[in-house]
Design a protein around this motif. Structure first.
Motif, mmCIF file in Angstrom:
data_model
loop_
_atom_site.group_PDB
_atom_site.id
_atom_site.type_symbol
_atom_site.label_atom_id
_atom_site.label_comp_id
_atom_site.label_asym_id
_atom_site.label_seq_id
_atom_site.Cartn_x
_atom_site.Cartn_y
_atom_site.Cartn_z
ATOM 1 N N ARG A 316 0.840 -1.182 0.000
ATOM 2 C CA ARG A 316 0.000 0.000 0.000
ATOM 3 C C ARG A 316 0.882 1.242 0.000
ATOM 4 N NH1 ARG A 316 -2.819 3.663 2.678
ATOM 5 N NH2 ARG A 316 -1.521 3.423 4.555
ATOM 6 N N ILE A 317 0.700 2.067 -1.028
ATOM 7 C CA ILE A 317 1.467 3.304 -1.132
ATOM 8 C C ILE A 317 0.581 4.455 -0.669
ATOM 9 C CG2 ILE A 317 2.601 4.899 -2.759
ATOM 10 C CD1 ILE A 317 3.198 2.384 -4.466
ATOM 11 N N PRO A 318 0.989 5.110 0.401
ATOM 12 C CA PRO A 318 0.140 6.206 0.878
ATOM 13 C C PRO A 318 0.207 7.421 -0.057
ATOM 14 C CG PRO A 318 2.058 5.914 2.303
ATOM 15 C CD PRO A 318 2.172 4.891 1.231
ATOM 16 N N PRO A 319 -0.833 8.236 -0.065
ATOM 17 C CA PRO A 319 -0.801 9.442 -0.913
ATOM 18 C C PRO A 319 0.397 10.312 -0.538
ATOM 19 C CG PRO A 319 -2.984 9.146 0.098
ATOM 20 C CD PRO A 319 -2.082 8.147 0.727
ATOM 21 N N GLY A 320 0.997 10.916 -1.548
ATOM 22 C CA GLY A 320 2.116 11.825 -1.287
ATOM 23 C C GLY A 320 3.421 11.128 -1.004
ATOM 24 N N THR A 321 3.580 9.933 -1.503
ATOM 25 C CA THR A 321 4.831 9.195 -1.286
ATOM 26 C C THR A 321 5.926 9.714 -2.215
ATOM 27 O OG1 THR A 321 3.726 7.187 -0.536
ATOM 28 C CG2 THR A 321 5.925 6.914 -1.474
ATOM 29 N N PRO A 322 7.069 10.099 -1.667
ATOM 30 C CA PRO A 322 8.136 10.563 -2.551
ATOM 31 C C PRO A 322 8.712 9.426 -3.397
ATOM 32 C CG PRO A 322 8.773 10.726 -0.219
ATOM 33 C CD PRO A 322 7.447 10.062 -0.271
ATOM 34 N N ASN A 323 9.221 9.817 -4.551
ATOM 35 C CA ASN A 323 9.894 8.841 -5.411
ATOM 36 C C ASN A 323 11.113 8.278 -4.673
ATOM 37 O OD1 ASN A 323 10.453 7.458 -7.851
ATOM 38 N ND2 ASN A 323 12.085 8.944 -8.276
ATOM 39 N N GLY A 324 11.391 6.956 -4.870
ATOM 40 C CA GLY A 324 12.583 6.366 -4.257
ATOM 41 C C GLY A 324 12.365 5.842 -2.848
ATOM 42 N N ARG A 325 11.179 5.999 -2.299
ATOM 43 C CA ARG A 325 10.931 5.502 -0.944
ATOM 44 C C ARG A 325 10.941 3.968 -0.947
ATOM 45 N NH1 ARG A 325 7.068 8.154 3.370
ATOM 46 N NH2 ARG A 325 8.974 9.370 3.420
ATOM 47 N N THR A 326 11.428 3.419 0.163
ATOM 48 C CA THR A 326 11.495 1.960 0.275
ATOM 49 C C THR A 326 10.494 1.459 1.307
ATOM 50 O OG1 THR A 326 13.809 1.938 -0.386
ATOM 51 C CG2 THR A 326 13.032 0.015 0.813
ATOM 52 N N PHE A 327 9.729 0.491 0.904
ATOM 53 C CA PHE A 327 8.764 -0.141 1.797
ATOM 54 C C PHE A 327 9.277 -1.525 2.192
ATOM 55 C CE2 PHE A 327 6.468 2.911 -0.691
ATOM 56 C CZ PHE A 327 5.609 3.501 0.219
ATOM 57 N N MET A 328 8.912 -1.944 3.397
ATOM 58 C CA MET A 328 9.394 -3.230 3.874
ATOM 59 C C MET A 328 8.242 -4.223 3.952
ATOM 60 S SD MET A 328 11.509 -3.844 7.343
ATOM 61 C CE MET A 328 10.115 -4.013 8.432
ATOM 62 N N VAL A 329 8.427 -5.376 3.302
ATOM 63 C CA VAL A 329 7.437 -6.445 3.434
ATOM 64 C C VAL A 329 8.072 -7.513 4.320
ATOM 65 C CG1 VAL A 329 5.966 -8.092 2.231
ATOM 66 C CG2 VAL A 329 6.591 -5.940 1.104
ATOM 67 N N ARG A 330 7.551 -7.664 5.518
ATOM 68 C CA ARG A 330 8.165 -8.565 6.501
ATOM 69 C C ARG A 330 8.132 -10.034 6.077
ATOM 70 N NH1 ARG A 330 9.725 -6.304 11.055
ATOM 71 N NH2 ARG A 330 8.761 -4.301 11.576
#
Ligand SMILES: [Zn+2]
Ligand SMILES: [Zn+2]
Length: 387
Positions: A316-330
């Protein structure tokens, strides 16, 4: 008695005593058996005569403290039985890596009585000289290339190792099948010849046997009598799960065989891991870069991302996410030894479209117009003025 016979005989069994038997027990056992099988009381019985010889031979060794010790050492060294090679035993490096040539190589002439030259040499001086001391086998280094998945899961690979070792045909003796080398008559098996120069004694390598202490009358055709051969062996090596590219793995005891009963060396395997077209690795985490649209980052979205060897997962990408952000899937990373797993690190990257249909183009143009009042570089230009 021939050397071969001697090496194969169990003197304790011949006398029917335990290996721990005291001298008195050995004597008593001998007396009893000798009386029973003595040729005088068994006239013409060839079997009895044979047995009598066997008993006498056993007693001659076991009744002599020094010779008994030598005999015991021999049997403990070779695990109770010493077989003189008579042919090829494929797939086996002689006596479990024991180099027979080197045993014989130590033969000295010094007094082991009737034990035969070979034995006397081995056990009187064999293990005391540096040349004959048990030696650990060399460490061996090799390489292997694994697929991305095999590096994560662990695998078994066949490694082909090449090195010099005992000739497999003659088991390192250098002698043709069915024959054994004999002690070098020139140096009495020491491998050295002594020259006297005035008051100095010079020792040099024996010319006759080239320092081996042995001469071979009938050379092994495979190694021309050297007893050594380049051989390659293939071993199955277990590569643990989670190895990284460039890592060096130690496989204890899988290196070159030891000499004269020494332990084998270690094998070091340099692992290369083939890159995966999609996933990367950072210790126990997997990494993946996922293309997203400007709209998805701005407005927020749920995007499907691939997981290694599993179904895609939703991020799930929240609104206003900057480019290049890293999300973690446990738990979607590399499984660790303790059963836990690393994470999947998902980095979002905006794809800028090259071709736009007219609807999209006019929507982007509308966006430009709508956001014209906000200059994203305003702050940057302002801050650049600071000293
Ligand atoms: Zn010699
Ligand atoms: Zn050979």
């Amino acid at each position: 008695m021939s050397t071969k016979d001697f090496l194969e005989k169990d003197y304790y069994k011949a006398l029917g005593v335990a290996k721990t038997a005291k001298p008195a027990e050995i004597k008593a056992a001998y007396r009893k058996l000798a009386r029973k099988y003595h040729p005088d009381s068994n006239q013409g019985d060839a079997k009895a005569e044979e047995r009598f010889k066997e008993i006498s031979e056993a007693y001659s060794v076991l009744s002599d403290e020094k010779r008994r010790k030598e005999y015991d050492e021999a049997r403990s060294l070779f695990g109770g039985g010493f077989r003189v090679p008579t042919g090829t035993r494929p797939g086996q490096g002689g006596f479990g890596g024991f180099d027979l040539g080197d045993i014989f190589g130590g033969s000295g002439g010094d007094a082991a009585g009737g034990l035969g030259d070979l034995f006397g040499g081995v056990f009187n001086r064999g293990r005391t000289t540096a040349q004959n001391r048990a030696r650990r086998g060399a460490d061996v280094e090799t390489e292997t290339t694994l697929s991305f998945g095999d590096a994560i899961d662990g695998t078994t690979v066949a490694l082909r190792l090449t090195g010099e070792g005992p000739c497999p045909t003659c088991h390192g003796t250098g002698a043709k099948a069915g024959t054994v080398p004999r002690m070098c008559p020139s140096c009495q098996g020491t491998g050295q010849s002594n020259r006297n120069l005035g008051s100095f004694g010079m020792s040099e390598v024996c010319k006759e046997c080239h320092g081996r202490g042995l001469v071979v009358d009938d050379p092994c055709p495979a190694c021309s009598g050297s007893g050594r051969a380049m051989s390659s062996r293939t071993i199955q090596a277990r590569i643990p799960a989670g190895v990284a590219d460039g890592q060096r793995i130690k496989l204890a005891g899988k290196g070159a065989p030891g000499e004269r009963g020494g332990p084998a060396g270690d094998l070091f395997v340099r692992v290369h891991v083939k890159p995966h077209p999609v996933f990367g690795r950072s210790s126990s985490n997997l990494t993946v870069t996922v293309p997203v649209t400007f709209a998805e980052l701005t407005l927020g979205a749920e995007v499907k991302v691939p997981s290694h060897r599993g179904a895609p997962v939703t991020v799930r990408i929240p609104p206003g996410t900057p480019n290049g952000r890293t999300f973690m899937v446990r738990g979607k990373g590399v499984r660790r030894k303790d059963g836990t797993a690393g994470n999947l690190l998902v980095t979002v990257e905006v794809m800028v479209p090259r071709d736009l249909n007219s609807k999209a183009r006019s929507a982007i143009e509308d966006l430009r117009e709508a956001t014209a009042g906000a200059d994203p570089r305003e702050e940057l230009l302002e801050r650049a003025k600071e000293a």
